[in-house]
Design an enzyme around this catalytic site. Sequence first.
Site, PDB file in Angstrom:
ATOM      1  CG  HIS A 235      -1.795  -1.153   1.385  1.00  0.00           C
ATOM      2  ND1 HIS A 235      -2.707  -1.512   0.415  1.00  0.00           N
ATOM      3  CD2 HIS A 235      -1.903  -2.075   2.370  1.00  0.00           C
ATOM      4  CE1 HIS A 235      -3.342  -2.604   0.819  1.00  0.00           C
ATOM      5  NE2 HIS A 235      -2.863  -2.970   1.990  1.00  0.00           N
TER       6      HIS A 235
ATOM      7  CG  HIS B 110      -6.228  -5.782   1.229  1.00  0.00           C
ATOM      8  ND1 HIS B 110      -7.202  -5.155   1.951  1.00  0.00           N
ATOM      9  CD2 HIS B 110      -5.065  -5.549   1.866  1.00  0.00           C
ATOM     10  CE1 HIS B 110      -6.647  -4.572   3.011  1.00  0.00           C
ATOM     11  NE2 HIS B 110      -5.354  -4.788   2.980  1.00  0.00           N
TER      12      HIS B 110
END
Lengths: 231, 330
Positions: free
Chosen positions: B57, B219
């Site tokens: 991320h 995700h």
Amino acid sequence: MNWPSVKDLANRLSNKKGDVILMNKEMFLKALELLSDRIIDSKELLNDLDTQIGDSDHGSNMTRGFTEAKKKIDMVKDKDFSTILKTIAMTLISTVGGASGPLYGTAFLKASMSVKDREVLVGEDFIKIHENVISGIKQRGHAERGHKTMLDAIIPAYEAFKESIEAGEDLKIASQKATDAAKEGMEYTKGIKAIKGRASFLGDRSIGHVDPGATSSFIIINAINDVIKEG
Amino acid sequence: MKKIINQVENIVDEMLKGIVKAHPDHLKRVEGFNVLVRKDAPVAGKVALISGGGSGHEPSHGGFVGRGMLDGAVAGEVFTSPTPDQVFEGIKVIDSGKGVLLIIKNYSGDVMNFEMAAEMAEMEGIKVDKVIVNDDVAVENSTYTTGRRGVAGTIFVHKIAGAAAEEGMELSEVKRVAEKVIANTRTMGMSLGPCIVPAAGKPSFELGEEEIEMGLGIHGEPGTHRESISSADEITTHMVEKILSDIPFDEGQEVAVLVNGLGATPLMELYIANRKVAELLEERKLKTVKTIVGNFMTSLEMPGFSVSIIKLDKELKELLEKTADTPAYK
């Protein structure tokens, strides 16, 4: 004259060929090795299931944990059941990550606490292990049966196992019934909506996919059964 | 799978080494752990903030470690929450005795691992508390689910709670501010295609040439629904409407906006979307006092973006405007 202790007696009994009512140390270690290997071999399958409703990594995470656990088991294999299970628990907690790390870590920790001072495991021990494992997972994950999680495989296995033992059947039969129930529970997760975990974010879209956690739990229960079956 | 990596198992370690080499003035690594902390940690007399989550991320979360934001960030494997021992180590290193606030995104794994770390810290006598970020409006918010995901709106929590801690507020006050941010922040995301988690080696989902996924998470987990691709303005309008219908926004309300890229969408497209966000907020007579555009909470190489909007009151606005000095947010 020195009479053998009850534990010694039980250990000797369990070593007799064809006697399957007990799980001795040799079987115990074999079961741990086999369940680790089965999880590692199922890496792709578990990742694929997780891709449908999660984030594709259940197999990778479990494989990382059990690969490490196998090495640690080898280092403590001469210790007691409780120490060995605790070693697996701590290894899973510190290597798996995700939701599976704390949940399987807690499961093995609770199993470890259930077998303190045991040198062989009988049906009652497995009932106690199941009960503690289930309450531990519920507490850690705030989940219940029917939420499309590992509990949907483990709880039916426990119920079938307990019923069988209480009916006076031996470990071999009870273990097979537990495994069949776990399989059925795993398949049941396909038809239900996820309430817990990342799959719950999908809402109704989670229906139609088998839960990866219920699958890994079935794989573990099935591996233990295969060792018990062989005696 | 084409990626610029070496061994899959070394990704996180090698990335962290690279981050520290790039930002030696801001960060240091806790030896032997996947934890980045402020160069000057522990900062005496200050409540410490720690966050973290799976890797992939970036710049979250290590990029927000520095003065005015986080004191520590814990990196798990790609898209996998960090383990409790890692989080615990971070807590120990950043605690100055004033306590530590854990900023957790609402994923079962993150919550459980951070909770276990908090239990370990409490056993050592460290004062800890936690907040759980759940800003994603795409997810059904019901007591019968895990709740909403924490996504890019988390950046506002880091920034505003970080400023509160820097101002010298006590742990309970920093927590109160963080919870106010969470209560007033909403995010909606979309994607044009999947990402590839290195360990899995294949796309996280499949989308047709003309399809887009609305409401997906960070995700690569599937979203709420698929639809045919439409124009930037139509997509953006859909997202902003979803956010504005989720909590009441009154005319004249001051807000801040974050248009966040998921990793593979060029800034050009993010600015095009932001243009429309600004237009829609003006139409609703909302006053945008700060706009942030860029890649803050990414999903590897996923094309797509999210829009986050936070309702500001006087306190939140002042804290948002305080300076911060971190690698990814200044």
